[in-house]
Design an enzyme around this catalytic site. Structure first.
Site, PDB file in Angstrom:
ATOM      1  N   LYS A   1      40.027  34.742  45.841  1.00  0.00           N
ATOM      2  CA  LYS A   1      39.074  34.879  44.566  1.00  0.00           C
ATOM      3  C   LYS A   1      37.549  34.808  45.196  1.00  0.00           C
ATOM      4  O   LYS A   1      36.777  35.407  44.403  1.00  0.00           O
ATOM      5  CB  LYS A   1      39.466  33.676  43.748  1.00  0.00           C
ATOM      6  CG  LYS A   1      40.670  33.696  42.977  1.00  0.00           C
ATOM      7  CD  LYS A   1      41.251  32.703  42.347  1.00  0.00           C
ATOM      8  CE  LYS A   1      42.569  32.953  41.503  1.00  0.00           C
ATOM      9  NZ  LYS A   1      42.799  31.848  40.383  1.00  0.00           N
TER      10      LYS A   1
ATOM     11  N   SER B   1      44.561  29.602  35.744  1.00  0.00           N
ATOM     12  CA  SER B   1      43.281  29.438  36.597  1.00  0.00           C
ATOM     13  C   SER B   1      41.814  29.795  35.995  1.00  0.00           C
ATOM     14  O   SER B   1      40.947  29.478  36.682  1.00  0.00           O
ATOM     15  CB  SER B   1      43.538  29.987  38.010  1.00  0.00           C
ATOM     16  OG  SER B   1      43.491  31.511  38.010  1.00  0.00           O
TER      17      SER B   1
END
Length: 362
Positions: free
Chosen positions: A300, A255
């Site tokens: 996140k 990611s």
């Protein structure tokens, strides 16, 4: 004993029993929480995250932070009390254990898989960044892995460059599978390959490997049907015109690809990509610069905002989920490609943020 006293005693005992059950019972859940963020333009462990040699690089400012998620280990079993607390806590997410560790995957297996994905994401980020800047990158199809006890074992090796199959030039990994599956199990297929050692020597000398040799293999039936296979996985390898090293330990998964790619672009261009702003983000990236979705987007966002981020580059496919709970003070920016991201950063550094592509719950 008075009835009131007996009732209070019984209630206390029941509460104690429930608390014990809550602590001792281990339902099949795991927990995700915000992890640390790292500025790809900065340092980690005392050295620059992105190191470029053999080409001029430029000073940068601001932040292009990659973001992470912490998860409980494969062997850790949450008790009911922890599960309930996790459900109630705003910054944590409780998910079924199999979501993080499917098919009984061990923590070691998960870490290994994450490490491989992280390594591949770095490679893809380099290619995407250089192509975004119009810098040529040589790409070739290689043997990525060889299956044990397969026809290819001992005949082909990881790193061998595949130039052709049955005389037909190979341009992409899919070309290899298509050529092999044209045969029936038991048929002969001829690979034209440059051995890994010779390919590595050519790359070191800055040359394209050319001295191919033919290897004839007999196909066998695949485990999942009647397809012909030889027992290899084909992939891609690249020769870069200069050296790009990414130094970051204790991180896994794919990611961070987008943020690595943007960091490389920033260091290779005289324009200060962020204009000194604090930008964080996430997203996988492929060699063509397409940004893909990731897991744990909610965590996140929280981690980025806690670190001080003002803007968050969000993969298009994560936008709906991300927009459902945006931390105060954080602006989500929708991106589908590295080009989208660089154009968004141009608006951010100029202060013209009204036209930024945003995320919505619709």
């Amino acid at each position: 004993m008075p009835r009131r006293t007996a009732t209070m005693l019984a209630s206390t005992l029941i509460l104690i029993v429930l608390l014990c059950v809550g602590v001792l019972t281990t339902p099949p859940y795991s927990e995700m929480s915000p992890g640390p963020t790292v500025n790809t333009l900065g340092e980690s462990g005392g050295e620059p995250v992105l190191q470029i040699s053999g080409r001029k690089s430029y000073p940068t400012s601001g932040h292009l932070n990659m973001t992470t998620v912490r998860v409980t280990g494969a062997d850790y079993r949450m008790n009911i009390a922890e599960v309930v607390y996790g459900w109630l806590a705003h910054d944590n997410v409780v998910v079924p254990h199999d979501t993080l560790y499917p098919d009984g995957k061990t923590e070691e297996q998960s870490n290994q898989e994450n490490a491989e994905e992280f390594s591949q994401s770095q490679e893809s980020a380099k290619v995407a960044a250089l192509r975004e800047l119009g810098i040529p990158v040589q790409t070739r199809v290689v043997v990525s892995s060889v299956r044990k006890d397969s026809p290819a074992q001992g005949r082909l090796h990881a790193g061998d460059v595949i130039k052709a199959v049955d005389g037909a030039p190979v341009k992409a990994p899919d070309d290899v599978a298509k050529a092999v599956t044209k045969h029936k199990p038991g048929g002969k297929v001829v690979f034209s390959v440059v051995p890994a050692k010779e390919a590595a020597a050519a790359e070191k000398a800055g040359k394209e490997p050319t001295a191919a040799q033919d290897v004839s293999l007999t196909t066998v039936k695949s485990d999942d049907g009647d397809r012909a296979i030889v027992g290899i996985t084909a992939g891609t390898d690249h020769t870069f015109p200069f050296t790009i090293d990414i130094k970051l330990a204790d991180v896994g998964g794919p990611s961070a690809g987008l943020m690595f790619a943007l960091g490389i672009v920033d260091k290779l261009t005289p324009t200060d990509l962020t204009g000194g702003k604090f930008v964080a983000g996430t997203g996988t990236i492929d060699e063509k610069g397409a940004v893909g979705p990731i897991g744990g987007i909610e965590m996140k966002l929280v981690g980025a905002r806690n670190a001080g981020a003002e803007y968050f580059l969000t993969p298009s496919d994560n936008c709906k989920t991300a927009a459902s709970d945006i931390p105060d003070g954080l602006t989500l920016v929708k991106v589908g490609t590295i080009d989208d991201a660089t154009k968004a950063l141009e608006k951010i550094r100029s202060g013209d943020t009204a036209g930024l592509p945003s995320c919505s719950t619709g």
